[in-house]
Design a protein around this motif. Structure first.
Motif, PDB file in Angstrom:
ATOM      1  N   LYS A   1       3.759   6.246   4.507  1.00 10.85           N
ATOM      2  CA  LYS A   1       2.346   6.591   4.323  1.00 10.85           C
ATOM      3  C   LYS A   1       2.140   8.089   4.485  1.00 10.85           C
ATOM      4  CE  LYS A   1      -1.125   4.334   5.575  1.00 10.85           C
ATOM      5  NZ  LYS A   1      -2.211   3.686   6.334  1.00 10.85           N
TER       6      LYS A   1
ATOM      7  N   GLY B   1       2.733   9.986   1.409  1.00 12.87           N
ATOM      8  CA  GLY B   1       1.828   9.748   0.292  1.00 12.87           C
ATOM      9  C   GLY B   1       1.934   8.401  -0.388  1.00 12.87           C
ATOM     10  N   ALA B   2       2.747   7.499   0.138  1.00 16.28           N
ATOM     11  CA  ALA B   2       2.869   6.178  -0.489  1.00 16.28           C
ATOM     12  C   ALA B   2       1.572   5.397  -0.292  1.00 16.28           C
ATOM     13  CB  ALA B   2       4.038   5.412   0.098  1.00 16.28           C
ATOM     14  N   SER B   3       1.130   4.716  -1.331  1.00 17.42           N
ATOM     15  CA  SER B   3      -0.100   3.932  -1.231  1.00 17.42           C
ATOM     16  C   SER B   3       0.179   2.617  -0.516  1.00 17.42           C
ATOM     17  CB  SER B   3      -0.648   3.636  -2.631  1.00 17.42           C
ATOM     18  OG  SER B   3       0.238   2.787  -3.342  1.00 17.42           O
ATOM     19  N   ASN B   4      -0.925   2.026  -0.018  1.00 20.38           N
ATOM     20  CA  ASN B   4      -0.774   0.738   0.660  1.00 20.38           C
ATOM     21  C   ASN B   4      -0.163  -0.314  -0.280  1.00 20.38           C
ATOM     22  OD1 ASN B   4      -1.934   1.931   2.862  1.00 20.38           O
ATOM     23  ND2 ASN B   4      -3.935   0.947   2.613  1.00 20.38           N
TER      24      ASN B   4
ATOM     25  N   ASN C   1       1.746   0.166  -2.824  1.00 21.54           N
ATOM     26  CA  ASN C   1       3.149   0.469  -3.090  1.00 21.54           C
ATOM     27  C   ASN C   1       4.042  -0.021  -1.942  1.00 21.54           C
ATOM     28  OD1 ASN C   1       5.541   2.618  -2.650  1.00 21.54           O
ATOM     29  ND2 ASN C   1       5.149   2.353  -4.850  1.00 21.54           N
TER      30      ASN C   1
ATOM     31  N   HIS D   1      -2.911  -0.736   7.248  1.00 15.97           N
ATOM     32  CA  HIS D   1      -4.323  -0.476   7.491  1.00 15.97           C
ATOM     33  C   HIS D   1      -4.569   0.147   8.867  1.00 15.97           C
ATOM     34  CE1 HIS D   1      -4.840  -3.079   3.955  1.00 15.97           C
ATOM     35  NE2 HIS D   1      -6.038  -2.501   3.840  1.00 15.97           N
TER      36      HIS D   1
END
Length: 449
Positions: free
Chosen positions: A347, A350-353, A355, A438
């Motif tokens: 995270k 920059g990795a999205s949730n 992904n 989250h």
């Protein structure tokens, strides 16, 4: 696109290699779970599904014996097959039954080629004239015996001069025994199915002529299985005990009834019981009691026991599926907790949730699929190797079981079990992953401290 696919596969296997213990446990656990569940499902499915030649299993009733005794309860014959008098009284024009056939049970016989000392033990079944219309055998050569050939069996015997027997086989050189044999027996005796048609052999030292050859039938088919099928007339029922001693109440007939659409087994049983009471009220020397009428599932599992085979197998499946799956899910959840730091770092870069969750799901999917394929292969090995033990019920001596691709290749069963394992693994992966992505990065890295 091809390069991208290869790159993703390499990445997937590299990730599995980084967590070897977790991967091994998940793959082995899934494989063992699927293998044992598939074995249970296969056994139940093989024994109950509408599969050729027994394509009517879901709508048949079997009569498998009736007690016979004098009215005072003495001279009891026990559970025996029906004779012609009781058979016709029970089943002629029976409401709710659109087709009826019968057989004389399965017995051992000796067969050999004429002038040959090479004798073989075979399983013989005497069957009614419409047997090959009722069941769906595949003839690889020849045909079923005709009505004339069926009736010829009545003339196969003559009155004997010997005091110790009533009848004997005719010895006038005319063949009155016409039989159908299995493809396996045809190969053993003649080298092939086509070569067997029209040839003669000795069956229990009496000449018989082969009129047809059917594809081999596995002995897991309790009713359809045999090596040799001959006309029921050759049982010489009219001249033998117990038919003679009981005035036709007890004999050699095991009935198989096909129910009409909308007819219940209970309704047919009630009508047979009514006819039984009517027959017993005629003042005969013997009376009958408790005619056994089974559905296919009752006939196959727990015969004479007040046990639901479906419920037993369902509970067994729950135990075999849920208990290992819960254990594997706990391991997956614990492994996911140990990777919270990895998730936080992704995270941070920059990795999205979506992904991160997708990446973890692909890992879980991959291990489940690998375990599923291995489990299915293992289940096939277990069923084939342990067939005699697994299917050894129902009054048929099982030997040399051959399970063809039509029995083992049941994709719908495999996919259903695989989907259940995938759900457990996915939930144990996605829930902690969703909770982790989250949370704040600092909270995840410090473990909530």
């Amino acid at each position: 696109m091809k390069h991208s696919l290869l790159h993703n596969l390499r990445s997937f296997f590299r990730l599995l290699g980084q967590h070897r213990f977790y991967t091994a446990v998940c793959v082995v656990g899934t494989a063992v779970t699927i293998a044992f569940v598939m074995v249970v499902v296969m056994v139940y499915d093989f024994r109950t599904a509408d599969v050729a030649p027994e394509t009517r299993r879901s709508r048949v009733l079997y009569n498998y014996g009736t007690q016979c005794m004098r009215p005072d309860g003495s001279n009891m014959w026990g559970y025996r097959a029906l004779g012609p008098t009781a058979f016709h009284a029970f089943f002629d024009n029976l409401p709710g039954v659109d087709e009826l056939t019968w057989h004389g049970g399965l017995s051992k016989a000796v067969c050999a080629l004429p002038a040959s000392s090479d004798r073989r033990s075979v399983m013989l079944r005497a069957v009614a004239a419409n047997w090959f219309d009722f069941f769906r055998y595949r003839f690889v050569a020849g045909r079923p015996f005709t009505q004339a050939e069926y009736d010829a069996g009545r003339a196969a015997f003559e009155q004997a001069d010997d005091e110790w027997r009533l009848v004997r086989n005719r010895e006038d050189g005319v063949v009155r025994r016409f039989i159908v044999i299995s493809e396996r027996l045809a190969r053993q005796l003649y080298g092939g199915a086509a070569e067997a048609v029209g040839k003669q052999l000795l069956l229990d030292f009496q000449e018989a002529r082969v009129v047809g050859v059917v594809a081999d039938v596995s002995s897991i088919f309790q009713t359809a299985y045999a090596d040799v099928w001959e006309p029921f007339t050759l049982m010489n029922e009219d001249n033998l005990d117990p038919n003679l001693a009981t005035a036709g109440l007890i004999g050699f007939r095991y009935a198989v009834l096909h129910l009409s659409p909308g007819t219940s087994a209970a309704a047919v049983r009630a009508e047979v019981d009514r006819r039984l009471a009517q027959l017993n009220s005629q003042g005969l020397e013997y009376i009958l009691k408790d005619p056994k009428l089974y559905t296919h599932t009752e006939y196959t599992f727990f015969r004479d026991g007040n046990i639901s085979a479906g419920l037993v197998y369902a509970l067994l499946l729950v135990v075999l599926l849920v208990v290992p799956a819960v254990g594997i899910s706990g391991l997956v959840h614990a492994q996911m907790q140990s990777r919270l730091g990895e998730i936080a770092i992704r995270k941070a870069y920059g990795a999205s949730n979506a992904n991160i969750i997708g990446h973890l799901f692909i890992e879980s999917l991959g291990t489940t699929l690998i375990g599923g394929v291995l489990g299915y292969a293992l289940s096939c090995v277990l069923v084939v190797a342990g067939g005699t033990w697994l299917f050894g019920t129902g009054g048929v001596e099982l030997q040399g079981i051959v399970l063809g691709s039509d029995l083992l290749l049941r994709p719908s069963l495999f996919l259903a079990v695989l989907a259940a394992c995938l759900v457990f693994n996915a939930l144990s992966t996605l829930l902690p992953a969703w909770m982790a992505v989250h949370r704040s990065i600092s909270y995840t890295l410090t473990g909530g401290e």
